[in-house]
Design a protein around this motif. Structure first.
Motif, PDB file in Angstrom:
ATOM      1  N   SER A 650       0.840  -1.200   0.000  1.00  0.00           N
ATOM      2  CA  SER A 650       0.000   0.000   0.000  1.00  0.00           C
ATOM      3  C   SER A 650       0.875   1.249   0.000  1.00  0.00           C
ATOM      4  O   SER A 650       2.110   1.180   0.072  1.00  0.00           O
ATOM      5  CB  SER A 650      -0.899   0.011   1.230  1.00  0.00           C
ATOM      6  N   ASP A 651       0.204   2.404  -0.078  1.00  0.00           N
ATOM      7  CA  ASP A 651       0.914   3.653   0.150  1.00  0.00           C
ATOM      8  C   ASP A 651       1.397   3.706   1.599  1.00  0.00           C
ATOM      9  O   ASP A 651       0.848   3.029   2.481  1.00  0.00           O
ATOM     10  CB  ASP A 651      -0.013   4.845  -0.115  1.00  0.00           C
ATOM     11  N   ILE A 652       2.431   4.502   1.834  1.00  0.00           N
ATOM     12  CA  ILE A 652       2.917   4.732   3.194  1.00  0.00           C
ATOM     13  C   ILE A 652       2.117   5.871   3.801  1.00  0.00           C
ATOM     14  O   ILE A 652       2.006   6.948   3.204  1.00  0.00           O
ATOM     15  CB  ILE A 652       4.414   5.097   3.195  1.00  0.00           C
ATOM     16  N   LYS A 653       1.537   5.634   4.948  1.00  0.00           N
ATOM     17  CA  LYS A 653       0.775   6.671   5.629  1.00  0.00           C
ATOM     18  C   LYS A 653       1.642   7.234   6.753  1.00  0.00           C
ATOM     19  O   LYS A 653       2.017   6.512   7.685  1.00  0.00           O
ATOM     20  CB  LYS A 653      -0.523   6.117   6.198  1.00  0.00           C
ATOM     21  N   PRO A 771      14.415  18.352   3.121  1.00  0.00           N
ATOM     22  CA  PRO A 771      13.453  17.412   2.534  1.00  0.00           C
ATOM     23  C   PRO A 771      14.074  16.032   2.335  1.00  0.00           C
ATOM     24  O   PRO A 771      15.257  15.904   1.989  1.00  0.00           O
ATOM     25  CB  PRO A 771      13.116  18.064   1.195  1.00  0.00           C
ATOM     26  N   TYR A 772      13.243  15.003   2.514  1.00  0.00           N
ATOM     27  CA  TYR A 772      13.714  13.626   2.393  1.00  0.00           C
ATOM     28  C   TYR A 772      12.670  12.793   1.644  1.00  0.00           C
ATOM     29  O   TYR A 772      11.486  13.142   1.585  1.00  0.00           O
ATOM     30  CB  TYR A 772      13.947  13.001   3.777  1.00  0.00           C
ATOM     31  N   THR A 773      13.157  11.668   1.132  1.00  0.00           N
ATOM     32  CA  THR A 773      12.282  10.664   0.528  1.00  0.00           C
ATOM     33  C   THR A 773      12.421   9.360   1.298  1.00  0.00           C
ATOM     34  O   THR A 773      13.552   8.878   1.520  1.00  0.00           O
ATOM     35  CB  THR A 773      12.643  10.417  -0.948  1.00  0.00           C
ATOM     36  N   LEU A 774      11.277   8.793   1.692  1.00  0.00           N
ATOM     37  CA  LEU A 774      11.253   7.502   2.368  1.00  0.00           C
ATOM     38  C   LEU A 774      10.787   6.450   1.363  1.00  0.00           C
ATOM     39  O   LEU A 774       9.698   6.557   0.798  1.00  0.00           O
ATOM     40  CB  LEU A 774      10.303   7.546   3.566  1.00  0.00           C
ATOM     41  N   THR A 791       7.249   7.973  -0.209  1.00  0.00           N
ATOM     42  CA  THR A 791       6.610   9.212   0.214  1.00  0.00           C
ATOM     43  C   THR A 791       7.698  10.205   0.595  1.00  0.00           C
ATOM     44  O   THR A 791       8.857   9.828   0.812  1.00  0.00           O
ATOM     45  CB  THR A 791       5.643   8.973   1.388  1.00  0.00           C
ATOM     46  N   ASP A 792       7.333  11.471   0.669  1.00  0.00           N
ATOM     47  CA  ASP A 792       8.274  12.532   1.024  1.00  0.00           C
ATOM     48  C   ASP A 792       7.894  13.152   2.353  1.00  0.00           C
ATOM     49  O   ASP A 792       6.714  13.167   2.749  1.00  0.00           O
ATOM     50  CB  ASP A 792       8.283  13.626  -0.056  1.00  0.00           C
TER      51      ASP A 792
END
Length: 797
Positions: A650-653, A771-774, A791-792
């Motif tokens: 799924s998407d990361i919440k 800013p980061y990207t997970l 997600t960012d």
């Protein structure tokens, strides 16, 4: 080879022609029958050959001349057809059918006098011939505008056509066109659409293919504002004709439905009905279709130029894109700007088309800029001043615009020499319309005011034909006592100014539309996350946060609590509405006081809806029911496809907190209470809670799942020596690696469920601001399948 084939084809044709002529050489009656058969089969040239042969053998026979005339007429040879038919009536002066056909052909050649004579001869020969009376009425048609100049002439022209048509109907109640013609007489001559409607209905009932009657019925229903009654007429026609119902019946009924819905302020239904109408008339009334789809009155000149060079498919795509970017509220299934454009076109067709098709200059301005802030009508008479014709509007801004124009235009009309101004000499008069018969010096005028542009426009029916335009250029008449004319220089100065100002405005702003959002702007942030729902559908969770400084304070007298009304929509690449939902969240506590300067407090709410997989533009609208503030924001979003048996993640919440809870609610999922953090901005050392779900994991022989989970946090800007760790492990840590820009953690994990979920939190103490990207990567160790989710987020300074 080609030459041989051509010779054979020529010989075959000669043999066929010879067979036809041999038949003609036999008994004349047999030949005539053969010629009629050819005519009825649409073989008009062959039929002509047969009848010519018969006439060569016996030129005194009447029937061959008549049928030769019909055959020639069917081939478009009107002059030759007339010659043959004249020979037929010369042989038999009482040959009614020949006289009737002659009247028909003469009308097609625009020879009304000859048509009238032929119709009268047919009536003399047999007064009971319906079509003779019908064509007599059509032959008596006159120039309406000339008739209107003479007192009583209109009624005479009407009766000269009306009574022959009534006679035709009495002789043939099922006449295929006479009912329609009477209806047109009421419209054209008597300006009486009410009386025309029953005749259009009757004609459409008799002849389901009479498209002109159907279109006229819709127009008359609109002109009389009998919209619902018109819908009922079309419904009865559909019931009457069943499977033979013309497509226009459905389309025109939808058009009238759109008027009904507009009157009820139900814009979504009105737009839907009108688009159903446009689908039908695209093939059956292309000109009407173009009026609604024309963007030349609302687009910039370069767009209009490019649009005209596109293919039909390219035009359709460009048209959709043009209106999509002007949609003021993408969260609704209706494009309010397009709906307003359609409404303006409908209004222009109804109100500004009496003297000019499809509308006069007022229609153009109305379609561009909508309803003016004030609109006044008056008769402009010689010797009057324009300012003396106005009534106070009650709006100080409107009256201020007109007061300004008093000094800009100083329009004055007079029969004699009247001063333009004390210093500029003078001009004789303003000539609205001066015909040889009336020498009229008074004309209908309208004044429109658009306050935002400090603009007043004059529209004048200067030709007395119902068509309003900017005042015409000055007409110079002899300067004799009692004459009407202009002093050319000041007259041109007044005349050209409104038109020039409009031209300047159009260059700067081709169209205008102010959408009423119903309140001041509301700022908020929102986030979307896709999970698998029931029956492999995708469930999209919506979360939004509103800063409390947007909500007023509880002590302002509006209450301690409020509600958030929200609406979400997904649009595809063509800006078509695909899916959406709406929800009401609350009650939400309003702040007791305003937050400090450097402190931000948020109120968070959420809901979910199902949507098909795809890449979209999302839009979310949120309205505070207390302050009436409303905000609409957009962002791209991809709805993942979780169908099938493959591994899916799924998407990361991202969340502000996650805890166990059995209570249902918008933030509950799988026994957890997940407080969304849609802003995705975290303070240094503030934990970042994450939640995700896994679908279609494979079980081994022991009924267990085994999978690897990789988490990577990568800086989006250049960083050095940063680190992070999970506060709660999601399996057994296998490896940890890092460089200046990223840190990777790899875990071995497993469970008993094929559909599972995980949550943890990230310690951000050692993450520098930025800013980061997970990135989350899950690999099924049984099958080797893998899936990724990203997600960012931002670490605030």
């Amino acid at each position: 080879m080609i030459q041989s084939y051509s010779i054979r084809a020529f010989v075959v044709a000669l043999v066929y022609l010879a067979s036809i002529l041999s038949i003609a050489a036999q008994q004349p009656e047999v030949s005539i029958k053969r010629g009629k058969t050819l005519f009825e089969d649409g073989q008009f040239e062959d039929a002509s050959a047969v009848f010519r042969m018969i006439i060569e053998q016996d030129s005194k026979r009447i029937t061959p001349h008549y049928w030769l005339g019909l055959s020639l007429h069917a081939q478009g040879e009107s002059k030759e057809a007339v010659k043959s038919l004249k020979k037929a009536v010369k042989l038999d002066r009482d040959f009614v059918d020949a006289h009737v056909v002659l009247a028909q052909i003469y009308l097609g050649m625009d020879k009304k006098k000859d048509a009238r004579k032929s119709a009268e001869k047919a009536i003399k020969a047999n007064p009971e011939t319906a079509n003779a009376h019908y064509y007599l009425a059509l032959a008596r048609d006159e120039n309406v505008k000339l008739a209107e100049l003479r007192r009583g002439k209109v009624k005479k022209v009407f009766e000269n056509q009306y009574w022959p048509l009534k006679k035709a109907i009495s002789l043939d109640p099922q006449h295929t066109d006479a009912h329609y013609r009477i209806g047109r007489l009421y419209i054209k001559l008597m300006k009486d659409p009410d009386s025309a409607i029953p005749f259009f209905v009757e004609q459409a009932s008799i002849n389901p293919e009479h498209t002109e009657a159907l279109l006229a019925l819709a127009d008359a229903s609109i002109a009389t504002e009998r919209f619902q009654e018109g819908v009922e007429h079309f419904q009865k026609l559909a019931e009457l004709h069943g499977g033979k119902t013309h497509p226009l019946v459905v389309g025109l009924s939808a058009q009238l439905d759109s008027y009904v819905y507009l009157g009820l302020r139900r814009e979504p239904e009105a737009l839907k009905a009108l688009e159903a109408y446009l689908i039908v008339i695209k093939d059956h009334d292309p000109e009407a279709f173009r009026r609604y789809r024309d963007i030349s009155l609302v687009a910039e000149p370069d767009i209009v130029k490019k649009y005209g060079q596109l293919t039909d498919d390219e035009k359709e795509a460009t048209w959709r894109q043009f209106w999509a970017v002007r949609d003021p509220d993408p969260t609704t299934a209706v494009n309010e700007r397009l709906s307003e454009h359609y409404r303006r076109v409908m209004f222009a067709l109804r109100n500004f088309s009496d003297g000019k098709e499809p509308w006069d200059t007022r229609g153009e301005i109305y379609i561009r800029y909508g309803e003016p802030d004030d609109r006044q009508s008056f008769v402009f008479r010689t010797g009057s001043n324009v300012m003396e014709n106005y009534m106070p509007s009650g709006d100080s801004q409107v009256d201020a615009v007109r007061e300004t124009n008093r000094y800009q235009y100083q329009l004055q009309v007079s029969n004699g020499a009247s001063p333009w101004s004390e210093d500029s000499g003078g001009f004789d008069s303003f000539l609205a319309r001066s015909s040889n018969e009336t020498r009229a010096n008074a004309f209908a005028t309208e004044s429109w005011v658009y306050v935002p542009y400090n603009l007043e426009l004059f529209f004048t029916d200067q030709m007395n034909d119902g068509s309003y335009d900017y005042p015409l250029l000055p007409t110079q008449l002899p300067s004799v006592p009692g004459s009407s004319g202009f002093a050319r220089s000041p007259g041109f100065r007044f005349m050209s100014t409104p038109k020039q100002r409009v031209a300047s405005l159009i260059k700067q702003k081709p169209e205008a539309y102010d959408f009423d959002y119903g309140g001041d702007p509301l700022n908020f942030v929102y986030d979307l996350a896709a999970f698998r729902g029931n029956d492999d559908q995708t469930e999209v969770e919506v979360a939004f946060s509103v800063p409390t400084d947007q909500m007023g304070i509880a002590s302002d007298g509006s209450g301690m609590e409020t509600w958030f009304a929200s609406r979400v929509a997904l649009q595809d690449a063509g800006r078509n509405y695909v899916a959406g939902s709406q929800a009401l969240a609350g009650p939400v506590a309003r702040p007791m006081s305003r937050p400090g300067k450097d402190r931000v407090e948020l109120r968070t709410a959420g809901f979910s809806f199902t949507a098909p997989a795809g890449t979209y533009r999302s839009a979310l609208a949120v309205k505070d029911s207390t302050t009436k503030r409303i905000g609409i924001f957009l962002r791209p979003f991809t709805v993942k496809d979780f169908s099938g048996a493959n591994l899916h993640v799924s998407d990361i919440k991202l969340a502000a907190a996650i805890s166990e809870s059995a209570d249902p609610g918008p933030f509950s999922r799988n026994g957890l209470r997940i407080i969304p953090h849609p802003v995705h901005i975290f303070a240094v050392a503030q934990p970042i809670y994450i939640y995700f779900e896994l679908y279609n994991l494979t079980q081994n022989g022991s009924g267990q799942t085994e999978f690897d989970t990789g988490l990577t946090i990568a800086a989006k800007e250049e960083q050095r020596n940063f680190a992070w760790q999970l506060l709660t492990d999601i399996g057994r840590l296998v490896t940890r690696s890092s460089n200046d820009q990223a840190v990777d953690l790899a875990y071995e994990d497993g469970g008993l469920l094929t559909d599972d979920f995980r949550h943890t939190s990230i310690d951000t103490s050692d993450l520098p601001p930025g800013p980061y990207t997970l990135t989350l990567t899950v690999t099924d160790r049984q099958t080797g399948e893998a899936d990724i989710s990203e997600t960012d987020f931002v670490i605030a300074k």
